[in-house]
Scaffold this active site. Sequence first.
Site, PDB file in Angstrom:
ATOM      1  CG  ASN A   9      -4.664  -3.074   4.239  1.00  8.40           C
ATOM      2  OD1 ASN A   9      -3.494  -3.203   3.863  1.00  8.40           O
ATOM      3  ND2 ASN A   9      -5.001  -2.326   5.267  1.00  8.40           N
ATOM      4  CE  LYS A  11      -4.984  -4.515   8.249  1.00  9.06           C
ATOM      5  NZ  LYS A  11      -5.711  -4.494   9.505  1.00  9.06           N
ATOM      6  CG  HIS A  97      -5.424   1.196   7.967  1.00  6.43           C
ATOM      7  ND1 HIS A  97      -5.179   0.708   9.229  1.00  6.43           N
ATOM      8  CD2 HIS A  97      -6.233   0.291   7.362  1.00  6.43           C
ATOM      9  CE1 HIS A  97      -5.815  -0.455   9.365  1.00  6.43           C
ATOM     10  NE2 HIS A  97      -6.454  -0.733   8.246  1.00  6.43           N
ATOM     11  CD  GLU A  99      -3.709  -2.006  11.152  1.00  2.03           C
ATOM     12  OE1 GLU A  99      -3.062  -2.128  10.095  1.00  2.03           O
ATOM     13  OE2 GLU A  99      -4.648  -2.765  11.462  1.00  2.03           O
ATOM     14  CD  GLU A 169     -10.386  -0.393   7.508  1.00  2.00           C
ATOM     15  OE1 GLU A 169     -10.471  -1.439   6.889  1.00  2.00           O
ATOM     16  OE2 GLU A 169      -9.318   0.054   7.951  1.00  2.00           O
ATOM     17  N   GLY A 175      -9.236  -6.751  13.026  1.00  2.00           N
ATOM     18  CA  GLY A 175      -8.371  -7.841  13.474  1.00  2.00           C
ATOM     19  C   GLY A 175      -8.816  -8.482  14.779  1.00  2.00           C
ATOM     20  CB  SER A 215     -13.668  -8.895  11.916  1.00  2.00           C
ATOM     21  OG  SER A 215     -12.607  -8.613  12.820  1.00  2.00           O
ATOM     22  N   GLY A 237      -7.290  -9.630   7.380  1.00  2.78           N
ATOM     23  CA  GLY A 237      -6.970 -11.045   7.590  1.00  2.78           C
ATOM     24  C   GLY A 237      -7.547 -11.988   6.546  1.00  2.78           C
TER      25      GLY A 237
END
Length: 259
Positions: A9, A11, A97, A99, A169, A175, A215, A237
């Site tokens: 992903n 982002k 998600h 976020e 998640e 992150g 992570s 990431g």
Amino acid sequence: MRNILVAGNWKMNKTPGETVEFLEELTNYCKQNNHPEVEVMIAPTYLAISEARKAIADAPVLLSAQNVSMNINGAFTGEISASMLKSIPVDMCIIGHSERRSYHNETDSKIYRKLHVLLANGITPIVCVGETLTQRKADETMEVVIEQLDESLNDLNLVTGKEIVIAYEPIWAIGTGVTASPEQAEEVHSLIRRRLAKRFNPKIAENIIILYGGSMKPANMEELLACPNIDGGLIGGASLETEIFTKMIGIAIETKKRN
Ligand code: 13P
């Protein structure tokens, strides 16, 4: 047995040019290193999605969007519909998600509507669930995850279980560099599978891929994949650099070869 899905992903990262550059390397890797039970997916931004489709071409890489409108078409400035995604075509789409839940007020009832527009267009939804650190500390993880799962799936009917993917998640792990331990993650994944078995039936639940996200990186991937109910990763990431992401695909292939 379920496939492993290694999903990146991205982002709000990478221009169309950077996307193509990354995908040239990724597709080369995937053409040379693949396993029939390991699937690879990337979710670039909307802006890069057409270029990404062309760059993937015939490589064994799936394409995902990061979001979709719950509406079919019309006056919704800035939104993208499921039929537009289908026209690309995209294979999958992330919904719910954390976020988007926290910055864009994406609620379970909106996720439920998004799930339906995606399925109606033949796109596999990846439904994300997960608790905050405060909820975990208050021992509310299980009820939060069950509520998100129940309300976003609502009255959904499935035939095989392969129509959807779930991603657990934990928000405190996204992150932050802090990963859920394999025990913490497996506890929630097995709870999700039991709930899916109750909600649909055990056979359907056995077919549903449940990803872990938060992570995930080469150093912790192997032990997470060793858990019986963890079927891959939704990777933020660590999916942004080809060297790291391909290393993670390699770990998934080795895991499948061992089993
Ligand atoms: P990180 O891997 O950067 O923690 O992000 C996880 C995530 O949110 C994937 O959707």
